[in-house]
Design a protein around this motif. Structure first.
Motif, short mmCIF file in Angstrom:
data_model
loop_
_atom_site.label_atom_id
_atom_site.label_comp_id
_atom_site.label_asym_id
_atom_site.label_seq_id
_atom_site.Cartn_x
_atom_site.Cartn_y
_atom_site.Cartn_z
N GLN A 61 27.52 22.62 52.36
CA GLN A 61 28.50 23.61 51.89
C GLN A 61 28.59 23.55 50.37
O GLN A 61 28.43 22.48 49.78
CB GLN A 61 29.88 23.30 52.48
CG GLN A 61 30.03 23.68 53.94
CD GLN A 61 30.23 25.18 54.13
OE1 GLN A 61 30.50 25.91 53.20
NE2 GLN A 61 30.04 25.64 55.35
N PRO A 62 28.88 24.71 49.74
CA PRO A 62 29.14 24.67 48.30
C PRO A 62 30.27 23.67 48.01
O PRO A 62 31.16 23.49 48.83
CB PRO A 62 29.58 26.10 48.00
CG PRO A 62 28.98 26.93 49.08
CD PRO A 62 28.96 26.06 50.30
N ASP A 63 30.17 23.03 46.85
CA ASP A 63 31.17 22.02 46.48
C ASP A 63 32.42 22.74 45.97
O ASP A 63 32.53 23.06 44.79
CB ASP A 63 30.58 21.09 45.41
CG ASP A 63 31.54 19.95 45.12
OD1 ASP A 63 32.46 19.70 45.94
OD2 ASP A 63 31.38 19.29 44.06
N HIS A 64 33.31 23.05 46.88
CA HIS A 64 34.52 23.81 46.56
C HIS A 64 35.65 23.24 47.41
O HIS A 64 35.45 22.89 48.57
CB HIS A 64 34.28 25.29 46.90
CG HIS A 64 35.41 26.19 46.50
ND1 HIS A 64 36.57 26.29 47.23
CD2 HIS A 64 35.56 27.03 45.44
CE1 HIS A 64 37.38 27.15 46.64
NE2 HIS A 64 36.80 27.62 45.55
N SER A 88 36.11 24.87 51.01
CA SER A 88 35.09 24.55 52.01
C SER A 88 35.20 23.09 52.45
O SER A 88 35.06 22.78 53.64
CB SER A 88 33.69 24.88 51.50
OG SER A 88 33.41 24.18 50.32
N GLN A 89 35.49 22.21 51.50
CA GLN A 89 35.61 20.80 51.87
C GLN A 89 36.85 20.55 52.73
O GLN A 89 36.85 19.70 53.63
CB GLN A 89 35.62 19.91 50.62
CG GLN A 89 34.31 19.97 49.83
CD GLN A 89 33.05 19.70 50.66
OE1 GLN A 89 33.06 18.89 51.57
NE2 GLN A 89 31.96 20.41 50.37
N LYS A 120 32.92 34.49 52.37
CA LYS A 120 33.29 33.92 51.08
C LYS A 120 32.11 33.14 50.48
O LYS A 120 31.46 32.35 51.18
CB LYS A 120 34.45 32.94 51.26
CG LYS A 120 35.69 33.54 51.92
CD LYS A 120 36.52 34.33 50.95
CE LYS A 120 37.84 34.75 51.58
NZ LYS A 120 38.49 35.83 50.78
N TYR A 141 32.11 30.65 48.57
CA TYR A 141 32.27 29.18 48.60
C TYR A 141 32.14 28.60 50.01
O TYR A 141 32.23 27.39 50.19
CB TYR A 141 33.60 28.77 47.96
CG TYR A 141 34.82 29.50 48.45
CD1 TYR A 141 35.37 30.56 47.72
CD2 TYR A 141 35.42 29.16 49.66
CE1 TYR A 141 36.48 31.25 48.17
CE2 TYR A 141 36.54 29.84 50.11
CZ TYR A 141 37.06 30.89 49.37
OH TYR A 141 38.16 31.56 49.83
#
Ligand SMILES: [Zn+2]
Length: 222
Positions: free
Chosen positions: A96-99, A102-103, A174, A176
């Motif tokens: 996943q994008p580092d956002h 999302s985390q 999205k 992210y």
């Protein structure tokens, strides 16, 4: 469960259409978050389920997969390029994008891994639907397409609600939550070209307005 087409049902949930789970024939499609086991088990009671398949191995789709497969003793089918993440969910977070959002989803929703019995590839058949490779939102994202009556289950290639506010409407997912938005938009164009008569989303209400879907995808940037 609400029937939407022959051999196609949608489970109810709260908020309505927030995180969708479907049954096609005897196959459960997606399993929401890890908090969804009871919601799913209760609603599929009395319905023969012989397999569980994902649109993609993200936390809000694979969360209850392990529990459901164990309890029903059924095989787990996942798009070939998401199979490793379905078995080892640590990979979901890594991809996943580092956002922070999302985390956060990864932390709250992700369920345990589970061995994949069948790696789905384009052209495979699942309960009378054809598997289509539609990568971008995840590497191994697949859609399920029944040409005879134009029913499409497209997971998160497109959303029919804003996943944060719950406000209805078509969106691409999205950025992210989407490792490769450009590839995802190519997948969206591939699906819109089918001109589905009934489109079923991972998030948001079913859509029977073909033109609305096609026009939306037409306006997406490259
Ligand atoms: Zn999702």
């Amino acid at each position: 469960m609400k029937q939407l087409a022959p051999d196609v049902w949608m489970l109810s949930g709260f908020p309505p259409n927030g995180i969708n789970v479907y049954v096609i024939g005897d196959v459960l499609i997606d399993a929401a978050s890890r908090h969804a086991t009871r919601r799913i088990m209760r609603q599929i009671k009395g319905h023969t389920i012989n397999a569980h398949a994902l649109t993609h191995a993200h936390p809000d789709h694979q969360g209850a997969s392990h529990e459901v497969c164990e309890r029903l003793g059924i095989p787990y089918w996942v798009g070939a390029n998401d199979a490793d993440a379905a078995e080892n969910p640590e990979l979901i977070g890594e991809r996943q994008p580092d956002h922070p959002i999302s985390q956060f989803f990864v932390k709250v929703f992700t369920g345990p891994g589970h061995p994949v019995d069948r790696k789905l590839v384009e052209g495979d058949e699942v309960a009378g639907f054809k598997v289509l490779d539609v990568p971008g939102h995840s590497a191994g994202h697949v859609a399920y397409w029944r040409e005879s009556d134009g029913v499409l289950i497209l997971g998160d290639v497109l959303n029919n609600m804003d996943v944060l506010t719950g406000i209805p409407g078509l969106h691409d997912p999205k950025p992210y939550l989407t490792p490769d938005p450009v590839t995802n938009r190519q997948s969206a164009r591939k699906l819109a070209a089918l001109e589905p008569r009934l489109t079923l989303f991972g998030h948001g209400a079913p859509l029977r307005d073909t033109k609305k879907l096609v026009d939306f995808v037409d306006k997406l940037p490259d």
